[in-house]
Design a protein around this motif. Structure first.
Motif, PDB file in Angstrom:
ATOM      1  N   ASP A  36     -67.470 -61.191  15.054  1.00 45.14           N
ATOM      2  CA  ASP A  36     -67.899 -59.830  14.773  1.00 45.14           C
ATOM      3  C   ASP A  36     -68.617 -59.213  15.969  1.00 45.14           C
ATOM      4  O   ASP A  36     -68.492 -58.026  16.252  1.00 45.14           O
ATOM      5  CB  ASP A  36     -68.827 -59.799  13.549  1.00 45.14           C
ATOM      6  CG  ASP A  36     -68.069 -60.151  12.277  1.00 45.14           C
ATOM      7  OD1 ASP A  36     -66.848 -59.914  12.262  1.00 45.14           O
ATOM      8  OD2 ASP A  36     -68.716 -60.621  11.343  1.00 45.14           O
ATOM      9  N   TRP A  37     -69.393 -60.072  16.664  1.00 43.20           N
ATOM     10  CA  TRP A  37     -70.127 -59.566  17.823  1.00 43.20           C
ATOM     11  C   TRP A  37     -69.176 -59.100  18.924  1.00 43.20           C
ATOM     12  O   TRP A  37     -69.326 -58.018  19.475  1.00 43.20           O
ATOM     13  CB  TRP A  37     -71.045 -60.687  18.341  1.00 43.20           C
ATOM     14  CG  TRP A  37     -71.771 -60.275  19.592  1.00 43.20           C
ATOM     15  CD1 TRP A  37     -72.906 -59.553  19.660  1.00 43.20           C
ATOM     16  CD2 TRP A  37     -71.373 -60.555  20.921  1.00 43.20           C
ATOM     17  NE1 TRP A  37     -73.276 -59.355  20.949  1.00 43.20           N
ATOM     18  CE2 TRP A  37     -72.325 -59.977  21.777  1.00 43.20           C
ATOM     19  CE3 TRP A  37     -70.310 -61.259  21.490  1.00 43.20           C
ATOM     20  CZ2 TRP A  37     -72.253 -60.066  23.145  1.00 43.20           C
ATOM     21  CZ3 TRP A  37     -70.256 -61.341  22.864  1.00 43.20           C
ATOM     22  CH2 TRP A  37     -71.220 -60.741  23.683  1.00 43.20           C
ATOM     23  N   SER A  38     -68.160 -59.887  19.250  1.00 45.27           N
ATOM     24  CA  SER A  38     -67.217 -59.508  20.302  1.00 45.27           C
ATOM     25  C   SER A  38     -66.362 -58.325  19.871  1.00 45.27           C
ATOM     26  O   SER A  38     -66.041 -57.446  20.672  1.00 45.27           O
ATOM     27  CB  SER A  38     -66.342 -60.695  20.704  1.00 45.27           C
ATOM     28  OG  SER A  38     -65.537 -61.103  19.644  1.00 45.27           O
ATOM     29  N   LYS A  39     -66.012 -58.293  18.586  1.00 44.97           N
ATOM     30  CA  LYS A  39     -65.235 -57.175  18.065  1.00 44.97           C
ATOM     31  C   LYS A  39     -66.062 -55.895  18.156  1.00 44.97           C
ATOM     32  O   LYS A  39     -65.560 -54.856  18.593  1.00 44.97           O
ATOM     33  CB  LYS A  39     -64.821 -57.465  16.626  1.00 44.97           C
ATOM     34  CG  LYS A  39     -63.914 -56.430  16.028  1.00 44.97           C
ATOM     35  CD  LYS A  39     -63.518 -56.848  14.626  1.00 44.97           C
ATOM     36  CE  LYS A  39     -62.634 -55.816  13.998  1.00 44.97           C
ATOM     37  NZ  LYS A  39     -62.303 -56.110  12.632  1.00 44.97           N
ATOM     38  N   ASP A  40     -67.349 -55.967  17.777  1.00 41.62           N
ATOM     39  CA  ASP A  40     -68.232 -54.803  17.860  1.00 41.62           C
ATOM     40  C   ASP A  40     -68.429 -54.365  19.319  1.00 41.62           C
ATOM     41  O   ASP A  40     -68.475 -53.169  19.620  1.00 41.62           O
ATOM     42  CB  ASP A  40     -69.596 -55.113  17.225  1.00 41.62           C
ATOM     43  CG  ASP A  40     -69.518 -55.226  15.704  1.00 41.62           C
ATOM     44  OD1 ASP A  40     -68.518 -54.727  15.139  1.00 41.62           O
ATOM     45  OD2 ASP A  40     -70.452 -55.793  15.116  1.00 41.62           O
ATOM     46  N   GLU A  86     -65.368 -52.584  20.503  1.00 38.82           N
ATOM     47  CA  GLU A  86     -65.284 -51.306  19.806  1.00 38.82           C
ATOM     48  C   GLU A  86     -66.233 -50.289  20.454  1.00 38.82           C
ATOM     49  O   GLU A  86     -65.864 -49.136  20.672  1.00 38.82           O
ATOM     50  CB  GLU A  86     -65.673 -51.520  18.331  1.00 38.82           C
ATOM     51  CG  GLU A  86     -64.990 -50.562  17.379  1.00 38.82           C
ATOM     52  CD  GLU A  86     -65.289 -50.949  15.950  1.00 38.82           C
ATOM     53  OE1 GLU A  86     -66.220 -50.350  15.380  1.00 38.82           O
ATOM     54  OE2 GLU A  86     -64.606 -51.833  15.426  1.00 38.82           O
ATOM     55  N   VAL A  87     -67.446 -50.738  20.789  1.00 35.69           N
ATOM     56  CA  VAL A  87     -68.415 -49.867  21.458  1.00 35.69           C
ATOM     57  C   VAL A  87     -67.885 -49.473  22.839  1.00 35.69           C
ATOM     58  O   VAL A  87     -67.996 -48.316  23.263  1.00 35.69           O
ATOM     59  CB  VAL A  87     -69.796 -50.557  21.561  1.00 35.69           C
ATOM     60  CG1 VAL A  87     -70.710 -49.823  22.529  1.00 35.69           C
ATOM     61  CG2 VAL A  87     -70.440 -50.665  20.203  1.00 35.69           C
ATOM     62  N   ASN A 111     -65.173 -46.907  22.426  1.00 37.59           N
ATOM     63  CA  ASN A 111     -65.768 -45.604  22.091  1.00 37.59           C
ATOM     64  C   ASN A 111     -66.401 -44.964  23.319  1.00 37.59           C
ATOM     65  O   ASN A 111     -66.276 -43.757  23.547  1.00 37.59           O
ATOM     66  CB  ASN A 111     -66.817 -45.750  20.988  1.00 37.59           C
ATOM     67  CG  ASN A 111     -66.185 -45.962  19.620  1.00 37.59           C
ATOM     68  OD1 ASN A 111     -65.020 -45.634  19.420  1.00 37.59           O
ATOM     69  ND2 ASN A 111     -66.941 -46.520  18.685  1.00 37.59           N
TER      70      ASN A 111
END
Length: 148
Positions: free
Chosen positions: A3-7, A10-11, A14
């Motif tokens: 989840d951390w790498s995915k977030d 994603e950041v 963006n």
């Protein structure tokens, strides 16, 4: 951890998208600004061509007329005192008006050029050194700017 790498990605996506959007907006604003500057430049040029140039040209022609009015009596006096005065060096003069003593057949002719090049007067294209007759010219055409 996933989840951390995915977030994080994603950041980053963006942020990249926002930076791209920012530069896209800036480039559109810049193009609009250049269009406005081009339009202002065209309007300024048009104003100069329509107003300033004719006004300055009018002042220069008026000055030229006053200057010629000032010089002609002096030249006539010099001619009276010195018979060889007509043999003057025309290298300093840029335009010579036809007068009763010089190129009289050319007075009021639209073909008259009257410019001096390298000290040589170019009377017109048909008669570069002037016509032989003082009375008339076979190619004489009325100058529409003058009222003779």
């Amino acid at each position: 951890m996933e989840d951390w790498s995915k977030d994080f990605f994603e950041v980053m996506e963006n942020a990249a998208s926002e930076v791209e959007h920012f530069f896209s907006d800036i480039s559109e604003e810049f193009v609009e600004m250049l269009d406005v500057l081009a339009k202002i430049s065209e309007e300024f040029t048009e104003q100069v061509q329509n107003n300033l140039i004719p006004e300055v040209d009018g002042y220069l022609q008026e000055f030229d007329g006053y200057f010629n009015e000032f010089l002609e009596p002096i030249i006539e006096i010099c001619r009276d005192f010195d018979p060889e005065f007509d043999e003057i060096d025309l290298s300093m003069v840029t335009y010579v008006d036809p007068s009763p003593t010089q190129q009289p057949a050319c007075r009021g002719c639209s073909n008259y050029h009257g410019q001096v090049y390298g000290g040589n007067l170019l009377v017109c294209a048909m008669h570069p050194t002037g016509v032989e007759s003082d009375a008339s010219c076979p190619d004489w055409e009325a100058d529409s700017d003058l009222n003779f």
